[in-house]
Enzyme design. Structure first.
Site, PDB file in Angstrom:
ATOM      1  N   HIS A 114      -4.384  11.258 -29.608  1.00 41.32           N
ATOM      2  CA  HIS A 114      -3.603  10.344 -29.272  1.00 41.32           C
ATOM      3  C   HIS A 114      -2.404  10.838 -28.806  1.00 41.32           C
ATOM      4  CE1 HIS A 114      -0.712   7.093 -30.034  1.00 41.32           C
ATOM      5  NE2 HIS A 114      -1.678   6.105 -30.417  1.00 41.32           N
ATOM      6  N   HIS A 201      -1.592  -9.811  23.301  1.00 40.66           N
ATOM      7  CA  HIS A 201      -3.247  -9.805  23.292  1.00 40.66           C
ATOM      8  C   HIS A 201      -3.896  -8.689  24.264  1.00 40.66           C
ATOM      9  CE1 HIS A 201      -2.765 -13.858  21.625  1.00 40.66           C
ATOM     10  NE2 HIS A 201      -1.544 -14.175  22.468  1.00 40.66           N
ATOM     11  N   SER A 326      -9.353  19.746  19.175  1.00 45.89           N
ATOM     12  CA  SER A 326     -10.617  19.638  19.081  1.00 45.89           C
ATOM     13  C   SER A 326     -11.594  20.805  19.147  1.00 45.89           C
ATOM     14  CB  SER A 326     -11.135  18.783  20.337  1.00 45.89           C
ATOM     15  OG  SER A 326     -12.303  18.539  20.449  1.00 45.89           O
ATOM     16  N   SER A 371      -3.149   1.145 -20.054  1.00 45.68           N
ATOM     17  CA  SER A 371      -3.133   2.612 -20.362  1.00 45.68           C
ATOM     18  C   SER A 371      -3.610   3.470 -19.177  1.00 45.68           C
ATOM     19  CB  SER A 371      -3.700   3.063 -21.774  1.00 45.68           C
ATOM     20  OG  SER A 371      -3.511   4.299 -21.991  1.00 45.68           O
TER      21      SER A 371
END
Length: 492
Positions: A114, A201, A326, A371
């Site tokens: 606990h 767009h 790369s 918890s």
């Protein structure tokens, strides 16, 4: 069908070292491994040791309030007010909290199973040691019953979490978010007059300015950050089911409501919640996480926009010396900071949204789902902090590519169809001839055609505009057709 022969696979299984045998333990979460440096500031406030340190603060300050009262002496008969030296000693349990303290707490929890009880026993140990530090006449060992007096674990936990989260937000996350907003605001001012072809767009549209587009993000983010800066952090200390039952049974003469409020608000700097079950209801957490998630989504939008500006060539990246873009294409400078930010913002939002939904529910007076859930607050904010770090680094590594910006504008004279047809509408309303069907006439000229400056000017000359309007329209270019975009930057 097995791709790899069984004997080959088995040989690897036999000879390879178990990673779980390596010490210190290997991190499972990238926040504690690969990205530990960037996420470390969150660990100061939202790790398990940080939570335990704050639990000690709450327990100790509760003891001090009970022993010293609120100006009228001790609240507990038989308890003398603590001396300054005794209070300093008790508070040092948190201020001097270190690796040895963590080990002591772990030893207690291994027995108690606990976490809050382990903190109580940790403080008991310190009370036993007090005479060796403060002198033989020290009365602290006798006061073990004062530790955790009339408290349930959630009295300690909710206050500790609230303080941990408050500090993490105010001292770590919010400054990191504000740094991005300040960077954007600075560059919005710098580029407020820089024309930029807009895309709606994905198609060429009315030009804007780079500064105005950055200001849109500044305005959006500041609204949310102001809400976070004003966030309430609620706390309670009222017993096992929120009734002050144990308090009033033991000491009915004490005004426990006043004591509770004093403790939460004045001593701990939180907002007092008078009505709870065993747990503080976590509504404030849901509010906070929802707002941070909203900020994350705005930043995600920003990261994607910048990524696409880079892809389009509008922004150029400054290569990092020695870095590899790369593994096979050496010419590349990949926008990895923005991609990293996107991914971590998504992880953060997933956790924050789950926290916001889960924490506001509890069966009757208590269940334990919160918890486990709350132990992931550090991860949720950690991924967001990592994203903020990457995003700011990415923003600092880019600059406008003037050549591309100018070329895009010069290649899209058709965007001037909007101001011309709008001026035609205004002229038609004034009764000027030949201004009927302005949208259709401009559409016929410009849709699906490559339009040049000369095409625009010739079209204007065919119309019966008054001379001032005609001159104003002829003077327009895609680069100058930005309206009052630069002025709008003032509103961010």
């Amino acid at each position: 069908m097995d791709i790899m022969p069984a004997a080959f696979t088995a040989s690897y299984m036999v000879v390879r070292m178990k990673l779980t045998d390596i010490t210190p333990a290997i991190a499972v979460s990238p926040l504690d491994g690969r990205y530990q440096r960037q996420a470390a500031p969150i660990a100061e406030y939202l790790s398990e040791p940080a939570l335990n340190r704050e639990r000690i603060v709450v327990e100790v300050e509760w003891m001090i309030l009970l022993a010293n009262g609120m100006g009228n002496g001790s609240l507990i008969p038989g308890v003398q007010p603590f001396t300054d030296e005794e209070m300093d000693y008790l508070r040092s349990l948190a201020t001097d909290f270190d690796a040895n303290s963590i080990e002591q707490l772990a030893a207690h929890e291994a027995i108690t199973h606990h976490d809050v009880k382990a903190v109580e026993y940790f403080i008991d140990d310190a009370l036993d040691r007090a005479p060796s530090v403060l002198g033989e006449n020290c009365d602290l060992p006798r006061l073990k019953p004062l530790v955790h007096f009339a408290c349930t674990s959630e009295d300690i936990n909710n206050l500790s979490y609230a303080r941990c989260i408050k500090q993490a937000i105010e001292l770590v996350w919010l400054p990191a978010a504000e740094a991005i907003v300040n960077h954007l605001a600075e560059h919005a001012e710098q580029y407020k007059d820089m024309p930029l072809l807009a895309l709606t767009h994905g198609q060429p549209a009315t030009p804007t300015t780079l500064g105005k587009e950055l200001s849109v993000y500044v305005y959006r983010l500041r609204r949310q950050l102001e809400r976070i800066a004003d966030q309430e952090y609620l706390g309670k200390i009222n017993g096992a089911t929120g009734t002050f039952g144990a308090h009033t049974a033991a000491l009915p003469q004490v005004d426990w409501i006043a004591v509770s409020r004093e403790f939460v608000e004045t001593r701990l700097g939180l907002t007092w919640n008078p009505l709870t079950t065993q747990i503080e209801s976590h509504d404030w957490q849901a509010e906070l996480y929802s707002t941070i998630s909203h900020v994350n989504h705005i930043l995600h939008n920003l990261a994607q926009d910048v990524w696409m500006y880079i892809s389009r060539g509008v922004f150029a990246q400054v290569p990092v010396k020695g870095a590899t873009g790369s593994s096979t294409m050496p010419h590349k400078v990949n926008p990895i900071r923005f991609e990293n930010a996107e991914a971590n913002l998504e992880l953060s939002c997933a956790l924050l949204d789950s926290l916001a939904a889960t924490l506001v529910e509890s069966r009757w007076q208590r269940d334990l789902t919160d918890s486990t859930t709350q132990r992931n607050i550090g991860s949720a904010l950690g991924y967001s902090l990592l994203a903020l770090d990457n995003l700011l680094g990415g923003l600092k590594s880019i600059h406008p590519n003037n050549l591309v910006i100018e070329r895009e504008l010069n290649e899209n004279w058709e965007v001037l169809g909007e101001p011309i047809q709008t001026a035609m509408r205004a002229a038609a309303l004034q009764g000027r001839a030949g201004m009927d069907k302005p949208y259709e006439k401009v559409k016929e000229l410009m849709r699906g055609h490559a339009i040049s400056k000369n095409d625009v000017e010739r079209f204007i000359d065919t119309l019966d505009f008054d001379e001032a309007t005609a001159q104003r329209l002829r003077a327009l270019t895609p680069a100058t057709y930005t309206g009052i975009a630069s002025t709008l930057v003032e509103f961010d």
